[in-house]
Design an enzyme around this catalytic site. Structure first.
Site, PDB file in Angstrom:
ATOM      1  N   LYS A 175       0.860  -1.184   0.000  1.00 13.79           N
ATOM      2  CA  LYS A 175       0.000   0.000   0.000  1.00 13.79           C
ATOM      3  C   LYS A 175       0.894   1.231   0.000  1.00 13.79           C
ATOM      4  CE  LYS A 175      -1.656   2.791   2.966  1.00 13.79           C
ATOM      5  NZ  LYS A 175      -1.678   4.043   2.147  1.00 13.79           N
ATOM      6  N   GLU A 250       9.723   1.931  10.745  1.00 14.39           N
ATOM      7  CA  GLU A 250      10.696   3.019  10.611  1.00 14.39           C
ATOM      8  C   GLU A 250       9.885   4.291  10.694  1.00 14.39           C
ATOM      9  OE1 GLU A 250      12.266   6.089   9.319  1.00 14.39           O
ATOM     10  OE2 GLU A 250      12.325   5.145   7.331  1.00 14.39           O
ATOM     11  N   CYS A 284      13.149  11.658   7.391  1.00 16.08           N
ATOM     12  CA  CYS A 284      13.033  11.340   8.817  1.00 16.08           C
ATOM     13  C   CYS A 284      14.378  11.355   9.525  1.00 16.08           C
ATOM     14  CB  CYS A 284      12.350   9.989   8.997  1.00 16.08           C
ATOM     15  SG  CYS A 284      13.023   8.706   7.928  1.00 16.08           S
ATOM     16  N   GLU A 384       9.003  16.841  15.334  1.00 15.16           N
ATOM     17  CA  GLU A 384       9.484  16.627  13.974  1.00 15.16           C
ATOM     18  C   GLU A 384       8.735  17.588  13.045  1.00 15.16           C
ATOM     19  OE1 GLU A 384      10.565  12.839  11.181  1.00 15.16           O
ATOM     20  OE2 GLU A 384       8.569  12.844  12.100  1.00 15.16           O
TER      21      GLU A 384
END
Length: 480
Positions: A175, A250, A284, A384
């Site tokens: 997906k 992750e 990231c 973040e």
């Protein structure tokens, strides 16, 4: 130039492009540089996911029984076709995520290529089974895998999941992100042309809370490999828990970059600034928190502002452009809000700030932004941001720098610049899964993954193959 796939409103299930089942909807794919809709895709339902999962389950016994050499040869064919269609992948990622064309070619499309190559090399070198006394230890594919990939590095994540899963003997349902699905559709076409057996690789586009959730909860899925936000990752893990499937994640990051007094300050700052502005800050593992000796902060801010001024933001078809837009209006609004919060909480705005860069009145472009005098309790140092926003934090002692670097819920990556032996020693003290010493070359054979809320499991090359394997002990097997 890429031609938008004629299969965009279909799913790839059991070796064929099929129409969605009743109940599926459609969504436009936006080019974030122009705000224009460039394609339309179907969004699947749980029933579409079920159909793909059961195709993968039916194909598993046959695929795991194929000789490993045949599976490696299959992935080599995928690589050959990927390379032939390389420019199409670059153009797809330029359109779907706004990557400047040279970055799309040299980083985004390249990432898919190098991950497949590295996985193939590791597959040839890997010790798949061995004896310990009279017990035979065997690594074999875990089963049916749900692969959920993000929009910020589409082919990077697809390649470093699909290639090792295939080599391990797994079957799978992919997906891709509904925000950046075009490259995933191209990859399905590559798999079909390469002759991946029916049911081994399946693709269903859809929303995370629908298709992604079904992959996590379905009892016939043995493993979910997820890359995305920590928030979404915790939802996947919770959904997977009742069926006790393996979940590899992750997730987010807030990576520290410690510049030691022994470093070449200007080179270290330049490298760090370039690292955060690459991919419009949408990585990231970007070095978003730069720690500098307090006596060096003034010069560090000057260098950072200079490098920010060299960034070329704009037309993603122009080879001179070095930074594209953020991927969507939602991401633009989030980054604007965090820049505003940084100003309100008292950080010094060195350059950049709110709004689009001068001369750009459409597209989700933002200004390359640098903050100084940041303290580790400010929102811009904790959350973040996922945009081209750098926080520079001064420190008085090395112990203070290490403590601030580790004072985060994240632990994906970290960076250290300075004299080699000192950098090594500091690197050992940092709580992150991947420590980069003096801006090394990208190593696709190194394990990639995080500590703490940055996830679990490790990706890339042989590490990823291991993650997609179960370990079987044949006790009493006898000597080899």
């Amino acid at each position: 130039m890429m031609t938008i796939s004629g299969n965009a409103t279909k799913f790839y299930i059991n070796g064929a492009w099929v129409d969605p089942l009743p109940g599926a909807t459609r969504i436009g794919v936006e080019n974030p540089a122009t705000e224009e809709i460039v394609a339309e895709i179907a969004l699947g339902t749980e029933s579409d996911a079920d159909r793909a999962i059961m195709a993968a389950r039916a194909a598993f016994d046959g695929f795991i029984a194929t000789p490993r050499a045949d599976r490696i040869a299959l992935v080599r064919r995928i690589l050959e076709i990927y390379n032939r269609r390389y420019e199409e992948f670059a153009q797809a990622m330029r359109l779907e995520m706004g990557a400047p064309i040279e970055w799309a070619r040299g980083a985004q499309a390249y990432a898919g290529q190098i991950h497949i190559e590295s996985t193939l090399t590791s597959a040839e070198e890997m010790v798949w089974e061995y004896s310990r006394g009279t017990t035979r230890i065997v690594h074999e594919g875990i089963g049916v895998c749900g692969l959920i990939t993000p929009w910020n590095w589409p082919m990077n994540q697809i390649a470093c999941k699909v290639a090792p899963a295939l080599i391990a003997g797994c079957t799978m349902v992919l997906k891709p992100s509904e925000i950046a699905p075009l490259s995933g559709l191209l990859f399905a076409e590559v798999c079909h042309e390469a002759g991946v057996p029916a049911g081994v690789f399946n693709l269903v586009n859809g929303m995370g809370p629908v298709v992604g959730q079904r992959l996590a909860t379905h009892p016939q899925v043995d493993m979910v490999s997820f890359t995305g936000s920590t928030r979404a990752g915790t939802a996947v893990a919770a959904a997977a828990a009742p069926t006790v499937k393996r979940v590899a994640q992750e997730l987010g990051g807030k990576s520290a970059n410690i510049i030691l007094a022994s470093a070449d300050l200007e080179a270290a700052v330049r490298g760090g600034v370039e690292g955060i502005f690459a991919n419009t800050g949408q990585s990231c593992d970007a070095p978003t928190r730069m720690f500098v000796p307090r006596a060096s902060q003034a010069r560090a801010l000057e260098v950072a502002a200079q490098v920010a001024g060299e960034v070329v933001v704009g037309d993603t078809t122009d080879s001179a452009t070095t930074m594209g837009p953020l991927v969507s209006k939602a991401q633009f609004d989030k980054v604007q809000g965090l820049i505003e919060k940084g100003i309100a909480e008292g950080a010094r705005l060195v350059c950049g700030g709110l709004g689009r860069p001068e001369g750009l009145n459409r597209g989700w472009f933002v200004r390359p932004t640098v903050f100084g005098d940041v303290t580790n309790d400010m929102t811009i140092a904790r959350e973040e941001i996922f945009g081209p926003v750098l926080s520079i934090l001064p420190y008085d002692t090395l112990d203070e720098a290490v403590a601030m670097a580790n004072d985060t819920v994240y632990g994906l990556a970290a960076y250290v610049q300075g004299e080699e032996s000192e950098a090594r020693a500091v690197g050992r003290r940092l709580r992150a899964g991947q420590i980069n010493l003096n801006y090394p070359e990208w190593d696709t054979f190194a394990p990639f993954g995080g500590y703490k809320q940055s996830g679990n499991g490790r990706e890339y090359a042989g590490w990823a193959i291991h993650d997609f394997c179960e370990i079987k002990a044949l006790i009493g097997y006898g000597s080899a």
